[in-house]
Design a protein around this motif. Sequence first.
Motif, PDB file in Angstrom:
ATOM      1  N   UNK A 403       0.808  -1.198  -0.107  1.00 18.65           N
ATOM      2  CA  UNK A 403       0.028  -0.070  -0.039  1.00 18.65           C
ATOM      3  C   UNK A 403       0.871   1.290   0.093  1.00 18.65           C
ATOM      4  N   UNK A 404       1.940   1.007   0.815  1.00 15.31           N
ATOM      5  CA  UNK A 404       2.835   2.485   0.788  1.00 15.31           C
ATOM      6  C   UNK A 404       3.503   2.765  -0.559  1.00 15.31           C
ATOM      7  N   UNK A 405       3.723   1.804  -1.475  1.00 17.58           N
ATOM      8  CA  UNK A 405       4.089   1.988  -2.755  1.00 17.58           C
ATOM      9  C   UNK A 405       3.244   2.617  -3.664  1.00 17.58           C
ATOM     10  N   UNK A 406       2.174   2.388  -3.524  1.00 13.73           N
ATOM     11  CA  UNK A 406       1.024   3.070  -4.202  1.00 13.73           C
ATOM     12  C   UNK A 406       0.837   4.457  -3.664  1.00 13.73           C
ATOM     13  N   UNK A 407       0.936   4.481  -2.456  1.00 16.97           N
ATOM     14  CA  UNK A 407       0.690   5.920  -1.422  1.00 16.97           C
ATOM     15  C   UNK A 407       1.730   6.670  -2.080  1.00 16.97           C
ATOM     16  N   UNK A 408       3.024   6.189  -1.966  1.00 15.12           N
ATOM     17  CA  UNK A 408       3.983   7.071  -2.466  1.00 15.12           C
ATOM     18  C   UNK A 408       4.037   7.730  -4.210  1.00 15.12           C
ATOM     19  N   UNK A 409       3.359   6.753  -4.913  1.00 17.79           N
ATOM     20  CA  UNK A 409       3.306   7.264  -6.319  1.00 17.79           C
ATOM     21  C   UNK A 409       2.237   8.217  -6.270  1.00 17.79           C
TER      22      UNK A 409
END
Length: 459
Positions: A403-409
């Motif tokens: 989720x954090x990977x998408x959040x960073x994007x």
Amino acid sequence: MKWIRPVVYLALAILGLLLQIFPWLELPAAAACAVAMAVSLPYTSRGSRILVIFLMSVSCLFMLSHGAGLSLWAKALTDMLDVVVVVSFVPLLTLGVTEGESLNVLGDFLGTHVKSMWGCYAVIAIAAFVVGSLILVTTIPLLWVISSAALSRLMKDPDRLLVISIPRGYSAALVWAPAAPTVAVCLAASQAQWLDVLPYAIGVSFVYLALALLSGYQRFKEEKADLSYSDARLSPGNESLIAARRKALIQMMFFLVAFVVSVALLTGPYGFNYYVVVPLAALCITLLWLVVLKRTRRIPMLLLGFAKNTLPGIGSQVALLLTAGFFGTAMSLTPIEGWIGSLLAFFCSRGVLVIIAALVVLIVGGAVIGIHPFITIVVVGKSLETLESVLPITVVALTLLSASSIGFLISPLSATALVTSAMAHLSSFVVGPRNNLVYGIIASSLMVAIVYAVSQWMA
């Protein structure tokens, strides 16, 4: 004055590293954290500055109202210092990449082999994924400069392609890269071991990369009109130059593998502290890399240049990380932690799929409205016992990482969006939510299904 931030960040990184070995250094480290916050704040983006000031003000009120002692203030300031150490040391690997000119082979490849917009997109996204695993957010400006120079001979507006391909390829690497701050924060919040999560994280990252390539194909498959290629043969001089660059690329891949393997071995079978191994491995691999490149005499000057020019660039991440840790500690003194725990317990009672989806919505949804993923992850980590009643620790960590990977994007306040917006001369709200919101929703839905399948398999 220009040396103040480099000196502060260098002192903070060294103190943070020593703190992992000597706990009695907590008070000096806390003082260094406070100074680092003060010198970082003027250089952060406006949105990040507002968020940091608001959360720090609220946190200080919580601490003062509960009569927190000096030791608790020190603990709050240093709560995320181990992650700051990782963020400070890992960019050293950039020295090997830039000195070896290994990424210049990408420009050669784009200029001689790729003959479509989709092909350019795919090559650059894959390059961002591979190189991002090694040098993290520094990947974005490096790839941007090299790719833009090559693509400017092939298309009218290369920025339109780069602003999508690089962030999506890079964000996929954040799920598993051992040096990524997202990995460090998620492991700290979930108390999981990197080696336990690694196989699943690599799988999710490749799914993200495949989705990034598919989305690029759908967008650019018909666009060929603005390309104009020359099929002229390379001169012997150019061929020798390309051969040298390919050799440098092979060296880069070797040191990437060496870095990952060393971290895996030292944190897994040997059980050393992840937050000590990663920065020291980055330092040792960099020095060895420079020796192989025959830059031994230049090492002191390169390290000095790194401290002067590169370290100041981590200011925004330092401010956000220290704020996240401080806010998380302060929140533990208030009923808010209990409310969040009750909310998560409610979702846990509805089943595994519901709690996984709820965590994704909290992190990704918060990122869309401007709440930095670091903040949300630290807050969620305070209710770890509630989550452990339903999910294995490995699944909790995998959910947070994915989720954090998408959040960073998609977050307009993340380093990914801010660096990309600076290169593209666009608003971070355009680079983040506007360009990637639909992509993020699709990726999040797919990720929920994958993590749920992993949880059922582990059960």
